[in-house]
Scaffold this motif. Structure first.
Motif, PDB file in Angstrom:
ATOM      1  N   LEU A 105      25.558  29.159 130.217  1.00 25.42           N
ATOM      2  CA  LEU A 105      25.711  27.505 130.838  1.00 25.42           C
ATOM      3  C   LEU A 105      25.400  26.585 129.789  1.00 25.42           C
ATOM      4  O   LEU A 105      24.323  26.883 129.048  1.00 25.42           O
ATOM      5  CB  LEU A 105      24.754  27.255 132.084  1.00 25.42           C
ATOM      6  N   THR A 106      26.481  25.847 129.365  1.00 25.14           N
ATOM      7  CA  THR A 106      26.162  24.858 128.254  1.00 25.14           C
ATOM      8  C   THR A 106      26.849  23.473 128.881  1.00 25.14           C
ATOM      9  O   THR A 106      27.316  23.362 129.887  1.00 25.14           O
ATOM     10  CB  THR A 106      26.807  25.277 127.044  1.00 25.14           C
ATOM     11  N   SER A 107      27.050  22.582 127.812  1.00 29.49           N
ATOM     12  CA  SER A 107      27.755  21.303 128.229  1.00 29.49           C
ATOM     13  C   SER A 107      28.651  20.835 127.317  1.00 29.49           C
ATOM     14  O   SER A 107      28.567  21.444 126.171  1.00 29.49           O
ATOM     15  CB  SER A 107      26.645  20.211 128.431  1.00 29.49           C
ATOM     16  N   HIS A 108      29.473  20.075 127.627  1.00 33.54           N
ATOM     17  CA  HIS A 108      30.473  19.477 126.530  1.00 33.54           C
ATOM     18  C   HIS A 108      29.949  18.815 125.639  1.00 33.54           C
ATOM     19  O   HIS A 108      30.497  18.489 124.688  1.00 33.54           O
ATOM     20  CB  HIS A 108      31.693  18.479 127.588  1.00 33.54           C
ATOM     21  N   ALA A 109      28.636  18.273 125.677  1.00 40.48           N
ATOM     22  CA  ALA A 109      28.012  17.554 124.676  1.00 40.48           C
ATOM     23  C   ALA A 109      27.260  18.377 123.653  1.00 40.48           C
ATOM     24  O   ALA A 109      26.441  17.945 122.684  1.00 40.48           O
ATOM     25  CB  ALA A 109      27.140  16.613 125.347  1.00 40.48           C
ATOM     26  N   TYR A 158      24.028  15.492 119.930  1.00 39.16           N
ATOM     27  CA  TYR A 158      24.271  15.181 118.481  1.00 39.16           C
ATOM     28  C   TYR A 158      25.163  13.790 118.671  1.00 39.16           C
ATOM     29  O   TYR A 158      25.230  13.313 117.540  1.00 39.16           O
ATOM     30  CB  TYR A 158      25.034  16.311 117.769  1.00 39.16           C
ATOM     31  N   ARG A 159      26.067  13.639 119.476  1.00 42.08           N
ATOM     32  CA  ARG A 159      27.199  12.349 119.403  1.00 42.08           C
ATOM     33  C   ARG A 159      26.570  11.005 119.812  1.00 42.08           C
ATOM     34  O   ARG A 159      26.338  10.111 119.308  1.00 42.08           O
ATOM     35  CB  ARG A 159      28.137  12.839 120.117  1.00 42.08           C
ATOM     36  N   ASP A 160      26.021  11.115 121.132  1.00 40.41           N
ATOM     37  CA  ASP A 160      25.602  10.003 121.953  1.00 40.41           C
ATOM     38  C   ASP A 160      24.054   9.817 121.906  1.00 40.41           C
ATOM     39  O   ASP A 160      23.571   8.942 122.755  1.00 40.41           O
ATOM     40  CB  ASP A 160      26.342   9.749 123.202  1.00 40.41           C
ATOM     41  N   SER A 161      23.317  10.759 121.427  1.00 37.96           N
ATOM     42  CA  SER A 161      21.721  10.815 121.295  1.00 37.96           C
ATOM     43  C   SER A 161      21.190  10.570 122.736  1.00 37.96           C
ATOM     44  O   SER A 161      20.349   9.671 122.890  1.00 37.96           O
ATOM     45  CB  SER A 161      21.475   9.589 120.581  1.00 37.96           C
ATOM     46  N   ARG A 162      21.497  11.586 123.451  1.00 34.96           N
ATOM     47  CA  ARG A 162      20.821  11.510 124.933  1.00 34.96           C
ATOM     48  C   ARG A 162      19.782  12.553 124.990  1.00 34.96           C
ATOM     49  O   ARG A 162      19.827  13.697 124.555  1.00 34.96           O
ATOM     50  CB  ARG A 162      21.768  11.720 125.915  1.00 34.96           C
TER      51      ARG A 162
END
Length: 384
Positions: A105-109, A158-162
């Motif tokens: 299980l991973t995410s698109h982020a 890495y992209r949106d810093s969540r």
């Protein structure tokens, strides 16, 4: 004197080697040049000209391993030194039997360098949650099933810093019998990390970003290192590497079993220098400082009409800000020629804060972005 969030930049700012007036806000991609790293590279070159270079290098590897273990609250024997996150992910996954439990299980982020490693695992099925721009802790929790073998979660995207609640995800994963892999590249060096509090089984981060070193070196934390034998190995993965026994494939009962060949020597020397600088800081103060800088910059840019991606609350925001810009690479190049070093990525311009970031940097960024809009005549956040 104990540093406050106001005095914190004075500890690192004098160490930066940047052109006068420059603002380095790209630590989410590459660390700024520092005096300490320059001196470490000079020391490496001196060692290279003397007998015993490889012994000196091994001492640096040992020191880097110790410093990183201390940074994340781990034992030294739980740390493997590797070239990058992709190799670290492979080492965590390879050797597993993807049978009854075959889901990752991973995410698109997730950063592609890790996600691609999961996709390449024979017999495993990758399941996705969230979106590139939006992934929440709850997205992971709702997708964990009895078939989940491994949950891969970034500490900060890495992209949106969540910033995600890793410990909560890990507890849910463990309750379902799954292991947890954490990518901490966007967290290590700018916020406290404790692997025991995170409850993770694996954690990876590299030295070329907020840890103030150079790219080419990563650390893999392994909670229980005496596990499956890795399928990728090398001479440093042996119980006694200096025995030089080509016919013997043995594995030590610690995380060095995941190591392969000789590491990038310059990156090792730089890692010791960078980690030493990070250890001179109170990371709780650094966290508060970067939050103040990021939210201050977000306010300035929003006032100028820019579209920024910001978390709903301070606690779930990482150390960089994502400015929406479809031509982020062109914008970064234009800003770079004017002294603002930023990091473009997938339709956003990332602007990162660290302990050395000042309000003068925020002024410089705001002015440069406004000037870019005026001269390029591009619309803010157009075509996003």
């Amino acid at each position: 004197m104990t540093a406050t969030t106001e005095t914190l930049p004075s500890l690192l700012r004098p160490k930066l080697r940047l052109p006068y007036g420059s603002a380095h806000v790209a630590a989410c991609s590459i660390a700024p040049r520092t005096v300490d790293v320059d001196e470490a590279i000079a020391r490496m070159l001196d060692d290279l000209s003397r007998p015993g270079f490889w012994q000196a290098c091994e001492q640096q590897v040992t020191e880097a391993r110790i410093l990183f273990a201390r940074l994340i609250g781990a034992d030294v024997e739980q740390i493997a030194v590797l070239p990058n996150a992709s190799v670290a992910a492979h080492q965590a996954a390879a050797g597993r039997r993807w049978r009854r439990r075959s889901d990752i299980l991973t995410s698109h982020a997730e950063f592609p360098g890790i996600a691609h490693t999961w996709l390449a695992q024979p017999g495993a099925r990758v399941r996705w949650c969230g979106t590139l721009a939006t992934v929440r802790t709850g997205d992971y929790l709702s997708h964990i099933t009895p078939r989940t073998a491994l949950v891969s979660v970034p500490a900060v995207t890495y992209r949106d810093s969540r910033r995600l609640d890793v410990a909560r995800i890990a507890d849910a994963a463990h309750a379902a019998g799954a292991a947890v892999f954490v990518d901490a590249y966007q967290a290590a060096g700018v916020m406290p990390l404790d692997v025991n509090a995170l409850h993770c089984d694996y954690l990876v981060t590299g030295t070329g970003k907020y840890l103030l070193g150079l790219p080419g070196l990563a650390f893999l934390y392994v909670r229980n290192p005496d596990g499956p034998r890795p399928t990728l190995t090398g001479w440093l993965g042996r119980a006694n590497p200096h025995a030089y026994q080509a016919t013997v494939l043995d594995f030590p009962p610690h995380a060095r079993r995941y190591e392969t060949g000789t590491p990038a020597v310059a990156a090792v020397y730089a890692a010791v220098a960078g980690l030493s600088m990070v250890h001179s800081l109170d990371l709780r103060q650094v966290r508060r400082h970067t939050q103040r800088m990021v939210f201050g910059l977000a306010t300035r840019l929003a006032t100028q009409g820019e579209i920024v991606r910001l978390a709903a609350d301070v606690d779930t925001q990482g150390a960089h800000l994502a400015l929406v810009e479809p031509h982020a690479e062109a914008m970064a190049a234009w800003l770079g020629h004017r002294g603002v070093i930023a990091a473009p990525r997938s339709g956003v311009l990332r602007l990162a804060a660290h302990a050395y970031t000042t309000t003068d940097d925020l002024d410089a960024i705001s002015e440069a972005v406004a000037s870019y809009r005026c001269r390029s005549r591009t619309r803010r956040g157009a075509a996003r």
